[in-house]
Design a protein around this motif. Structure first.
Motif, PDB file in Angstrom:
ATOM      1  N   VAL A 145      -0.539  -0.384   6.196  1.00  0.00           N
ATOM      2  CA  VAL A 145       0.708  -0.177   6.924  1.00  0.00           C
ATOM      3  C   VAL A 145       0.369   0.327   8.332  1.00  0.00           C
ATOM      4  O   VAL A 145      -0.752   0.766   8.581  1.00  0.00           O
ATOM      5  CB  VAL A 145       1.667   0.812   6.207  1.00  0.00           C
ATOM      6  CG1 VAL A 145       1.962   0.340   4.797  1.00  0.00           C
ATOM      7  CG2 VAL A 145       1.128   2.217   6.187  1.00  0.00           C
ATOM      8  N   SER A 146       1.334   0.261   9.243  1.00  0.00           N
ATOM      9  CA  SER A 146       1.133   0.726  10.616  1.00  0.00           C
ATOM     10  C   SER A 146       2.302   1.589  11.053  1.00  0.00           C
ATOM     11  O   SER A 146       3.445   1.355  10.648  1.00  0.00           O
ATOM     12  CB  SER A 146       1.042  -0.451  11.595  1.00  0.00           C
ATOM     13  OG  SER A 146      -0.136  -1.160  11.390  1.00  0.00           O
ATOM     14  N   LEU A 147       2.007   2.555  11.907  1.00  0.00           N
ATOM     15  CA  LEU A 147       3.015   3.406  12.513  1.00  0.00           C
ATOM     16  C   LEU A 147       3.411   2.790  13.851  1.00  0.00           C
ATOM     17  O   LEU A 147       2.551   2.440  14.659  1.00  0.00           O
ATOM     18  CB  LEU A 147       2.443   4.809  12.739  1.00  0.00           C
ATOM     19  CG  LEU A 147       3.355   5.829  13.404  1.00  0.00           C
ATOM     20  CD1 LEU A 147       4.603   6.079  12.553  1.00  0.00           C
ATOM     21  CD2 LEU A 147       2.583   7.133  13.620  1.00  0.00           C
ATOM     22  N   VAL A 148       4.703   2.628  14.081  1.00  0.00           N
ATOM     23  CA  VAL A 148       5.213   2.089  15.341  1.00  0.00           C
ATOM     24  C   VAL A 148       5.991   3.201  16.034  1.00  0.00           C
ATOM     25  O   VAL A 148       6.959   3.726  15.487  1.00  0.00           O
ATOM     26  CB  VAL A 148       6.128   0.864  15.105  1.00  0.00           C
ATOM     27  CG1 VAL A 148       6.698   0.371  16.426  1.00  0.00           C
ATOM     28  CG2 VAL A 148       5.378  -0.233  14.381  1.00  0.00           C
ATOM     29  N   LEU A 149       5.548   3.556  17.241  1.00  0.00           N
ATOM     30  CA  LEU A 149       6.221   4.577  18.045  1.00  0.00           C
ATOM     31  C   LEU A 149       6.869   3.913  19.246  1.00  0.00           C
ATOM     32  O   LEU A 149       6.247   3.084  19.912  1.00  0.00           O
ATOM     33  CB  LEU A 149       5.214   5.623  18.532  1.00  0.00           C
ATOM     34  CG  LEU A 149       4.529   6.445  17.448  1.00  0.00           C
ATOM     35  CD1 LEU A 149       3.466   7.349  18.065  1.00  0.00           C
ATOM     36  CD2 LEU A 149       5.546   7.264  16.679  1.00  0.00           C
ATOM     37  N   GLY A 178       5.695  -7.069   5.257  1.00  0.00           N
ATOM     38  CA  GLY A 178       6.399  -7.625   6.410  1.00  0.00           C
ATOM     39  C   GLY A 178       7.607  -6.837   6.870  1.00  0.00           C
ATOM     40  O   GLY A 178       8.210  -7.171   7.888  1.00  0.00           O
ATOM     41  N   GLU A 179       7.975  -5.788   6.172  1.00  0.00           N
ATOM     42  CA  GLU A 179       9.153  -4.997   6.516  1.00  0.00           C
ATOM     43  C   GLU A 179       8.832  -3.980   7.608  1.00  0.00           C
ATOM     44  O   GLU A 179       7.741  -3.419   7.648  1.00  0.00           O
ATOM     45  CB  GLU A 179       9.652  -4.242   5.275  1.00  0.00           C
ATOM     46  CG  GLU A 179      10.810  -3.303   5.542  1.00  0.00           C
ATOM     47  CD  GLU A 179      11.160  -2.434   4.343  1.00  0.00           C
ATOM     48  OE1 GLU A 179      12.283  -1.920   4.330  1.00  0.00           O
ATOM     49  OE2 GLU A 179      10.323  -2.265   3.434  1.00  0.00           O
ATOM     50  N   LYS A 180       9.805  -3.746   8.496  1.00  0.00           N
ATOM     51  CA  LYS A 180       9.755  -2.645   9.456  1.00  0.00           C
ATOM     52  C   LYS A 180      10.882  -1.699   9.075  1.00  0.00           C
ATOM     53  O   LYS A 180      12.044  -2.095   9.051  1.00  0.00           O
ATOM     54  CB  LYS A 180       9.926  -3.154  10.887  1.00  0.00           C
ATOM     55  CG  LYS A 180       9.807  -2.052  11.931  1.00  0.00           C
ATOM     56  CD  LYS A 180       9.878  -2.643  13.337  1.00  0.00           C
ATOM     57  CE  LYS A 180       9.698  -1.583  14.394  1.00  0.00           C
ATOM     58  NZ  LYS A 180       9.771  -2.164  15.748  1.00  0.00           N
ATOM     59  N   THR A 181      10.537  -0.453   8.756  1.00  0.00           N
ATOM     60  CA  THR A 181      11.539   0.496   8.283  1.00  0.00           C
ATOM     61  C   THR A 181      12.516   0.871   9.399  1.00  0.00           C
ATOM     62  O   THR A 181      12.225   0.701  10.589  1.00  0.00           O
ATOM     63  CB  THR A 181      10.877   1.778   7.741  1.00  0.00           C
ATOM     64  OG1 THR A 181      10.165   2.422   8.805  1.00  0.00           O
ATOM     65  CG2 THR A 181       9.935   1.461   6.586  1.00  0.00           C
ATOM     66  N   THR A 182      13.653   1.400   9.005  1.00  0.00           N
ATOM     67  CA  THR A 182      14.643   1.893   9.958  1.00  0.00           C
ATOM     68  C   THR A 182      14.022   3.033  10.756  1.00  0.00           C
ATOM     69  O   THR A 182      13.456   3.965  10.169  1.00  0.00           O
ATOM     70  CB  THR A 182      15.901   2.400   9.221  1.00  0.00           C
ATOM     71  OG1 THR A 182      16.419   1.332   8.433  1.00  0.00           O
ATOM     72  CG2 THR A 182      16.957   2.901  10.188  1.00  0.00           C
ATOM     73  N   PRO A 183      14.095   2.978  12.091  1.00  0.00           N
ATOM     74  CA  PRO A 183      13.460   4.023  12.911  1.00  0.00           C
ATOM     75  C   PRO A 183      14.077   5.403  12.683  1.00  0.00           C
ATOM     76  O   PRO A 183      15.290   5.535  12.486  1.00  0.00           O
ATOM     77  CB  PRO A 183      13.717   3.569  14.345  1.00  0.00           C
ATOM     78  CG  PRO A 183      14.041   2.115  14.249  1.00  0.00           C
ATOM     79  CD  PRO A 183      14.687   1.927  12.911  1.00  0.00           C
ATOM     80  N   GLY A 219       4.988  -2.746   7.032  1.00  0.00           N
ATOM     81  CA  GLY A 219       4.128  -3.163   5.923  1.00  0.00           C
ATOM     82  C   GLY A 219       3.288  -4.352   6.371  1.00  0.00           C
ATOM     83  O   GLY A 219       3.755  -5.485   6.334  1.00  0.00           O
ATOM     84  N   GLU A 220       2.068  -4.096   6.805  1.00  0.00           N
ATOM     85  CA  GLU A 220       1.191  -5.144   7.339  1.00  0.00           C
ATOM     86  C   GLU A 220       0.607  -6.034   6.245  1.00  0.00           C
ATOM     87  O   GLU A 220       0.584  -7.250   6.366  1.00  0.00           O
ATOM     88  CB  GLU A 220       0.051  -4.517   8.148  1.00  0.00           C
ATOM     89  CG  GLU A 220       0.492  -3.683   9.329  1.00  0.00           C
ATOM     90  CD  GLU A 220       0.970  -4.500  10.507  1.00  0.00           C
ATOM     91  OE1 GLU A 220       0.799  -5.732  10.534  1.00  0.00           O
ATOM     92  OE2 GLU A 220       1.537  -3.887  11.431  1.00  0.00           O
ATOM     93  N   ASP A 221       0.085  -5.392   5.203  1.00  0.00           N
ATOM     94  CA  ASP A 221      -0.551  -6.128   4.102  1.00  0.00           C
ATOM     95  C   ASP A 221      -0.282  -5.346   2.823  1.00  0.00           C
ATOM     96  O   ASP A 221      -1.018  -4.411   2.488  1.00  0.00           O
ATOM     97  CB  ASP A 221      -2.056  -6.267   4.352  1.00  0.00           C
ATOM     98  CG  ASP A 221      -2.748  -7.085   3.266  1.00  0.00           C
ATOM     99  OD1 ASP A 221      -2.054  -7.776   2.491  1.00  0.00           O
ATOM    100  OD2 ASP A 221      -3.988  -7.021   3.194  1.00  0.00           O
ATOM    101  N   VAL A 222       0.791  -5.696   2.138  1.00  0.00           N
ATOM    102  CA  VAL A 222       1.238  -4.958   0.961  1.00  0.00           C
ATOM    103  C   VAL A 222       1.336  -5.928  -0.223  1.00  0.00           C
ATOM    104  O   VAL A 222       2.431  -6.342  -0.613  1.00  0.00           O
ATOM    105  CB  VAL A 222       2.604  -4.272   1.225  1.00  0.00           C
ATOM    106  CG1 VAL A 222       3.018  -3.399   0.046  1.00  0.00           C
ATOM    107  CG2 VAL A 222       2.555  -3.449   2.507  1.00  0.00           C
ATOM    108  N   PRO A 223       0.190  -6.309  -0.799  1.00  0.00           N
ATOM    109  CA  PRO A 223       0.212  -7.289  -1.878  1.00  0.00           C
ATOM    110  C   PRO A 223       0.888  -6.790  -3.161  1.00  0.00           C
ATOM    111  O   PRO A 223       1.372  -7.592  -3.957  1.00  0.00           O
ATOM    112  CB  PRO A 223      -1.268  -7.605  -2.123  1.00  0.00           C
ATOM    113  CG  PRO A 223      -2.017  -6.486  -1.530  1.00  0.00           C
ATOM    114  CD  PRO A 223      -1.158  -5.913  -0.444  1.00  0.00           C
ATOM    115  N   ALA A 224       0.941  -5.475  -3.347  1.00  0.00           N
ATOM    116  CA  ALA A 224       1.566  -4.932  -4.560  1.00  0.00           C
ATOM    117  C   ALA A 224       3.090  -4.982  -4.489  1.00  0.00           C
ATOM    118  O   ALA A 224       3.765  -4.627  -5.447  1.00  0.00           O
ATOM    119  CB  ALA A 224       1.095  -3.499  -4.782  1.00  0.00           C
TER     120      ALA A 224
END
Length: 146
Positions: free
Chosen positions: A58-62, A30-35, A104-109
């Motif tokens: 995970v996904s890349l956001v531009l 669920g986290e979005k990293t610092t751009p 982090g879309e689906d990071v169960p670990a």
């Protein structure tokens, strides 16, 4: 294994484009990293971004210089995904300061390492018009561009 994949992906970027930025890190569920900011020069015909990771999702956001997040609903963007790799291509990207982050879309670990590479390719210059003549009538014409 991730280091080997990163090297292969980096070589692919370098073979056809110029890398404008590369970064790695870790992302949680669920986290979005610092751009991270990077520059796209004028006259680029394509910008390509990849994010790869060993598992989870995970996904890349531009985000373009106008502040708009790029996604598949944008006619200029194409996004494809395979196991552990997301590929985003933006045709004729707006020049200026872009931002990239990872979600982090689906990071169960709990935490997932990732690597991001962004590259651009300069638009091809048009071929100059010439007045070509065959002075000898041989059927062979040589054209020299200076």
């Amino acid at each position: 294994m991730l280091a080997l994949e990163n090297g292969f992906i980096r070589n692919r970027h370098e073979s056809v484009r110029e890398i404008v930025t590369e970064f790695d890190g870790d992302v949680r569920q669920g986290e979005k990293t610092t751009p991270i900011s990077f520059e796209v020069a004028a006259d680029q015909d394509v910008m390509v971004g990849t994010v790869n990771w060993p598992g989870s999702r995970v996904s890349l956001v531009l985000t373009d210089p106008s502040g708009r997040e790029i996604d598949q609903s944008d006619g200029a963007a194409k996004i494809s995904e395979a196991s552990g790799l997301e590929y985003v291509a933006v045709e004729n990207p707006e020049p200026g300061t872009w931002r990239a982050s990872v979600v982090g879309e689906d990071v169960p670990a709990g935490i997932e390492p990732y690597n991001v590479i962004l590259s651009t390719r300069l638009a091809a210059s048009p071929v100059p018009e010439t007045d070509i003549k065959d002075p000898v009538g041989s059927g062979t014409i040589f054209v020299f561009f200076v």
